[in-house]
Design a protein around this motif. Structure first.
Motif, PDB file in Angstrom:
ATOM      1  N   SER A 108       3.197  -1.512  -3.829  1.00 37.47           N
ATOM      2  CA  SER A 108       4.243  -0.703  -4.472  1.00 37.47           C
ATOM      3  C   SER A 108       3.619   0.391  -5.323  1.00 37.47           C
ATOM      4  CB  SER A 108       5.137  -1.586  -5.351  1.00 37.47           C
ATOM      5  OG  SER A 108       5.846  -2.530  -4.591  1.00 37.47           O
ATOM      6  N   ALA A 116       3.387  -6.645   2.417  1.00 38.75           N
ATOM      7  CA  ALA A 116       2.734  -7.768   1.748  1.00 38.75           C
ATOM      8  C   ALA A 116       2.945  -9.067   2.517  1.00 38.75           C
ATOM      9  CB  ALA A 116       3.270  -7.904   0.320  1.00 38.75           C
ATOM     10  N   ALA A 167       7.005  -2.130   0.741  1.00 37.94           N
ATOM     11  CA  ALA A 167       5.872  -2.826   0.126  1.00 37.94           C
ATOM     12  C   ALA A 167       5.993  -4.332   0.324  1.00 37.94           C
ATOM     13  CB  ALA A 167       5.797  -2.491  -1.365  1.00 37.94           C
ATOM     14  N   ALA A 168       7.201  -4.866   0.184  1.00 35.41           N
ATOM     15  CA  ALA A 168       7.412  -6.302   0.380  1.00 35.41           C
ATOM     16  C   ALA A 168       7.138  -6.694   1.825  1.00 35.41           C
ATOM     17  CB  ALA A 168       8.839  -6.682  -0.015  1.00 35.41           C
ATOM     18  N   PHE A 205       2.307  -7.241  -2.940  1.00 33.86           N
ATOM     19  CA  PHE A 205       3.568  -6.517  -3.113  1.00 33.86           C
ATOM     20  C   PHE A 205       3.475  -5.535  -4.280  1.00 33.86           C
ATOM     21  CE2 PHE A 205       7.576  -6.521  -5.645  1.00 33.86           C
ATOM     22  CZ  PHE A 205       8.268  -5.607  -4.863  1.00 33.86           C
TER      23      PHE A 205
END
Length: 246
Positions: A129, A105, A101-102, A125
């Protein structure tokens, strides 16, 4: 590492089936410096005869210095790389979710703004997530709901909430990523995040229970605790940010 070590490996290699554990065993032995005498079991009859001869239930089977080591699991243990117990807990699944997710993003922020590190990246993010975690839950809603009922305070009183939760989380995450229908996504995220945080805090820190979290789906071995609480606090924080942000 010495190169004169040898091992004999018996594994299934058939026209329509090549045993993956046999392939992994061969690779693992070679990686550890063994010269592999690779013996193929090419028919079901040959495989069954081998099992009877050595009184084993499965293949592959590895022999080193004339001693039978066993199958892939036993080979890993022999080489000092045992597989984790299937019932042991691990944070790896949730770490993988947050890492992906990071990365997404940061990538989207870089594409959109020419800068990976932005406020919007932080929002994405959390939203990404939520969506990924919901997707994992939706793979088996029945199993997820069973685990979820083990600790969620609202689901215990209203079982349909356990089935609805992953859909609510996914919807809120997707809408928040787009900043669309904030009147819907914000209260949903705030509601499920608050209930979730309270449930985890009560189960782990008040009741002192040692149970598994349903946060990455019903088959996970993630322990209920700080990481589970963090998921819910993320949702609460995202909802509050979207309410009060400039």
């Amino acid at each position: 590492m010495s190169t004169n070590k040898t091992a004999r490996l018996h594994r299934m290699v058939m026209e329509k089936h090549v045993c993956p554990y046999g392939t992994k065993s061969k690779w693992l032995l070679e990686r550890h410096g063994y010269t592999v005498d690779d013996r193929w079991l090419t028919t079901r009859e040959q495989t069954d005869a081998f099992k009877r001869e050595h009184d084993v239930a499965t293949t592959p089977q590895t022999f080193i210095d004339g001693e039978r080591i066993g199958g892939y699991t036993e080979l890993r243990a022999f080489l000092g790389k045992p597989l984790p117990d299937k019932d042991s807990t691990s944070y790896k699944p949730v770490i993988a979710v947050f890492a992906i997710a990071a990365g997404l993003a940061l990538a989207v922020s870089h594409f959109a703004f020419g800068n990976a590190v932005t406020i919007r990246a932080a929002e994405w993010f959390v939203a990404f997530s939520m969506a990924i975690l919901a997707m994992l839950k939706l793979q088996d809603v029945e199993q997820f709901s069973t685990m979820f009922l083990g600790y969620d305070l609202l689901a215990r009183r209203f079982v349909p909430y356990a089935y609805a939760y992953p859909f609510l989380e996914a919807g809120a995450g997707i809408l928040m990523a787009a900043h669309a229908l904030n009147w819907l996504s914000i209260p949903v995220a705030l509601f499920i995040g608050t209930i979730g945080a309270a449930s985890v805090f009560y189960a782990v820190y008040i009741q002192k229970r040692d149970i598994k979290c349903a946060c990455v789906g019903g088959s996970s071995n993630v322990p209920l605790g700080f990481v589970s609480l963090t998921e819910n606090l993320f949702m609460i924080g995202m909802a509050l940010w979207m309410i009060f942000r400039p």
